[in-house]
Design a protein around this motif. Structure first.
Motif, PDB file in Angstrom:
ATOM      1  N   PRO A 214       0.819  -1.222   0.000  1.00 45.89           N
ATOM      2  CA  PRO A 214       0.000   0.000   0.000  1.00 45.89           C
ATOM      3  C   PRO A 214       0.849   1.267   0.000  1.00 45.89           C
ATOM      4  CG  PRO A 214      -0.916  -1.611   1.521  1.00 45.89           C
ATOM      5  CD  PRO A 214       0.397  -2.161   1.079  1.00 45.89           C
ATOM      6  N   ALA A 215       1.938   1.243   0.767  1.00 41.46           N
ATOM      7  CA  ALA A 215       2.825   2.411   0.791  1.00 41.46           C
ATOM      8  C   ALA A 215       3.500   2.596  -0.558  1.00 41.46           C
ATOM      9  CB  ALA A 215       3.873   2.250   1.892  1.00 41.46           C
ATOM     10  N   VAL A 216       3.884   1.500  -1.206  1.00 38.84           N
ATOM     11  CA  VAL A 216       4.482   1.573  -2.543  1.00 38.84           C
ATOM     12  C   VAL A 216       3.515   2.240  -3.511  1.00 38.84           C
ATOM     13  CG1 VAL A 216       5.252   0.231  -4.543  1.00 38.84           C
ATOM     14  CG2 VAL A 216       6.048  -0.383  -2.250  1.00 38.84           C
ATOM     15  N   ARG A 217       2.263   1.792  -3.508  1.00 36.11           N
ATOM     16  CA  ARG A 217       1.270   2.342  -4.434  1.00 36.11           C
ATOM     17  C   ARG A 217       0.999   3.823  -4.153  1.00 36.11           C
ATOM     18  NH1 ARG A 217      -0.931  -2.873  -3.619  1.00 36.11           N
ATOM     19  NH2 ARG A 217      -2.338  -2.119  -1.989  1.00 36.11           N
ATOM     20  N   GLN A 218       0.964   4.171  -2.864  1.00 39.09           N
ATOM     21  CA  GLN A 218       0.706   5.574  -2.511  1.00 39.09           C
ATOM     22  C   GLN A 218       1.842   6.473  -2.999  1.00 39.09           C
ATOM     23  OE1 GLN A 218       2.328   7.534   0.167  1.00 39.09           O
ATOM     24  NE2 GLN A 218       0.981   9.269  -0.235  1.00 39.09           N
ATOM     25  N   LEU A 219       3.077   6.043  -2.816  1.00 41.30           N
ATOM     26  CA  LEU A 219       4.231   6.825  -3.266  1.00 41.30           C
ATOM     27  C   LEU A 219       4.306   6.871  -4.788  1.00 41.30           C
ATOM     28  CD1 LEU A 219       6.857   5.543  -0.673  1.00 41.30           C
ATOM     29  CD2 LEU A 219       5.996   7.887  -0.836  1.00 41.30           C
ATOM     30  N   ALA A 220       3.975   5.756  -5.432  1.00 41.22           N
ATOM     31  CA  ALA A 220       3.971   5.714  -6.895  1.00 41.22           C
ATOM     32  C   ALA A 220       2.936   6.683  -7.455  1.00 41.22           C
ATOM     33  CB  ALA A 220       3.696   4.301  -7.382  1.00 41.22           C
ATOM     34  N   GLY A 221       1.797   6.793  -6.773  1.00 38.12           N
ATOM     35  CA  GLY A 221       0.775   7.750  -7.193  1.00 38.12           C
ATOM     36  C   GLY A 221       1.288   9.172  -7.118  1.00 38.12           C
ATOM     37  N   GLN A 222       1.987   9.487  -6.034  1.00 45.09           N
ATOM     38  CA  GLN A 222       2.581  10.830  -5.901  1.00 45.09           C
ATOM     39  C   GLN A 222       3.604  11.085  -6.997  1.00 45.09           C
ATOM     40  OE1 GLN A 222       3.871  12.620  -2.182  1.00 45.09           O
ATOM     41  NE2 GLN A 222       3.063  10.837  -1.083  1.00 45.09           N
ATOM     42  N   LEU A 223       4.427  10.061  -7.261  1.00 43.47           N
ATOM     43  CA  LEU A 223       5.488  10.208  -8.260  1.00 43.47           C
ATOM     44  C   LEU A 223       4.903  10.511  -9.634  1.00 43.47           C
ATOM     45  CD1 LEU A 223       8.532   9.987  -8.935  1.00 43.47           C
ATOM     46  CD2 LEU A 223       8.182   7.536  -9.252  1.00 43.47           C
ATOM     47  N   HIS A 224       3.873   9.776 -10.017  1.00 47.70           N
ATOM     48  CA  HIS A 224       3.274   9.982 -11.333  1.00 47.70           C
ATOM     49  C   HIS A 224       2.483  11.288 -11.418  1.00 47.70           C
ATOM     50  CE1 HIS A 224       4.079   5.618 -12.003  1.00 47.70           C
ATOM     51  NE2 HIS A 224       4.338   6.091 -13.190  1.00 47.70           N
ATOM     52  N   LYS A 225       1.905  11.693 -10.310  1.00 49.63           N
ATOM     53  CA  LYS A 225       1.138  12.936 -10.316  1.00 49.63           C
ATOM     54  C   LYS A 225       2.045  14.159 -10.366  1.00 49.63           C
ATOM     55  CE  LYS A 225      -2.357  15.490  -7.651  1.00 49.63           C
ATOM     56  NZ  LYS A 225      -3.219  15.474  -6.435  1.00 49.63           N
ATOM     57  N   ARG A 226       3.127  14.141  -9.588  1.00 47.07           N
ATOM     58  CA  ARG A 226       3.978  15.324  -9.463  1.00 47.07           C
ATOM     59  C   ARG A 226       5.127  15.348 -10.457  1.00 47.07           C
ATOM     60  NH1 ARG A 226       5.513  15.978  -3.273  1.00 47.07           N
ATOM     61  NH2 ARG A 226       6.501  17.820  -4.182  1.00 47.07           N
ATOM     62  N   PHE A 227       5.628  14.162 -10.834  1.00 49.19           N
ATOM     63  CA  PHE A 227       6.791  14.099 -11.720  1.00 49.19           C
ATOM     64  C   PHE A 227       6.544  13.058 -12.820  1.00 49.19           C
ATOM     65  CE2 PHE A 227       8.129  14.922  -7.301  1.00 49.19           C
ATOM     66  CZ  PHE A 227       8.673  16.202  -7.436  1.00 49.19           C
ATOM     67  N   PRO A 228       5.499  13.259 -13.621  1.00 44.51           N
ATOM     68  CA  PRO A 228       5.085  12.223 -14.572  1.00 44.51           C
ATOM     69  C   PRO A 228       6.125  11.876 -15.640  1.00 44.51           C
ATOM     70  CG  PRO A 228       3.948  14.294 -15.012  1.00 44.51           C
ATOM     71  CD  PRO A 228       4.644  14.458 -13.706  1.00 44.51           C
ATOM     72  N   ASP A 229       6.948  12.827 -16.011  1.00 44.18           N
ATOM     73  CA  ASP A 229       7.932  12.585 -17.077  1.00 44.18           C
ATOM     74  C   ASP A 229       9.337  12.322 -16.547  1.00 44.18           C
ATOM     75  OD1 ASP A 229       5.968  13.064 -19.044  1.00 44.18           O
ATOM     76  OD2 ASP A 229       6.234  15.225 -18.789  1.00 44.18           O
TER      77      ASP A 229
END
Length: 243
Positions: A214-229
């Motif tokens: 769950p923590a992995v998915r939450q951080l991955a969501g932040q990563l894609h939202k804030r730094f998608p490229d």
């Protein structure tokens, strides 16, 4: 010299002993520092040139010009100006610190470490924590993580909110196989206002090593939202956790 000339000379010195020439140069330097903070390096550089044209013995102008060149990536001109400042004020720990960081950028790690230690040896130096952090980061870069860890740990004790220190310690712990302690440091970074693509990516790898999906998915969501490229987001998509 006649009486009027003496009086005119006296008029150029303020109550605090600052000459009119130095005051004009200082105003230019304050403008330069303001422009540098806003990222306007070319304008900042011109203001330091004006300051030194007004007062060629103004140590702070050479110091700031060195920092501007360092930010611009011209390390040779940065070194030239910092050396000039250091020659004029050899026991200034702030100049020693910045010269040390410059040497670290140039991968002259032994010289950098010596300069950091010289700055730290001055009892009246107020920014010791900044120098401890830089010394630790430079030791990491030089391939000496075991020497870096206690230095960074000492700095962290005084500045636990510093995201750079948190990230560096988390990365050191993770590289040594201590994911649990790495988690402590990187969570504090990523739960604050200064998370970066690097810190989120490290957090993902740490949480993955500990099996917290769950923590992995939450951080991955932040990563894609804030730094998608970002390189880190692309690595996550590929599952390249060991790059």
């Amino acid at each position: 010299m006649n009486t009027s000339a003496v009086e005119a000379e006296k008029d150029t010195v303020s109550a605090d002993g600052e000459t009119d020439v130095r005051r004009r140069a200082r105003i230019r330097l304050e403008l330069a520092a303001s422009y540098l903070q806003r990222g306007q390096t070319s304008v900042a550089l011109e203001e330091t040139r004006q300051a030194l044209t007004t007062d060629p013995r103004f140590t702070d102008a050479y110091h700031l010009r060195g920092l501007i060149y360092m930010q611009m990536g011209d390390l040779n001109l940065a070194e030239e100006n910092l050396q000039k400042a250091q020659g004029m004020r050899p026991n200034d720990p702030d100049i020693m610190h910045n010269m040390g960081w410059l040497q670290c950028q140039k991968q002259q790690y032994a010289q950098a470490d010596e300069l950091f230690d010289r700055a730290l040896s001055i009892p009246t130096y107020m920014d010791r924590n900044k120098t401890l952090m830089s010394k630790g980061v430079c030791l990491v870069r030089s391939g000496k993580p075991d020497e870096a860890e206690p230095v960074l740990q000492k700095a962290y004790e005084f500045d636990a909110a510093n995201p750079i220190l948190g990230y560096e310690l988390a990365q050191l712990k993770f590289q040594k196989g201590d994911a649990k302690h790495a988690q402590f440091y990187i969570r504090r970074v990523n739960n604050g206002n200064f998370a970066t693509a690097d810190s989120l990516w490290l957090g993902i790898k740490v949480e993955r090593a500990l099996g917290d999906q769950p923590a992995v998915r939450q951080l991955a969501g932040q990563l894609h939202k804030r730094f998608p490229d970002s390189r880190q987001a692309l690595a996550y998509e590929r599952g390249a956790f060991n790059e």
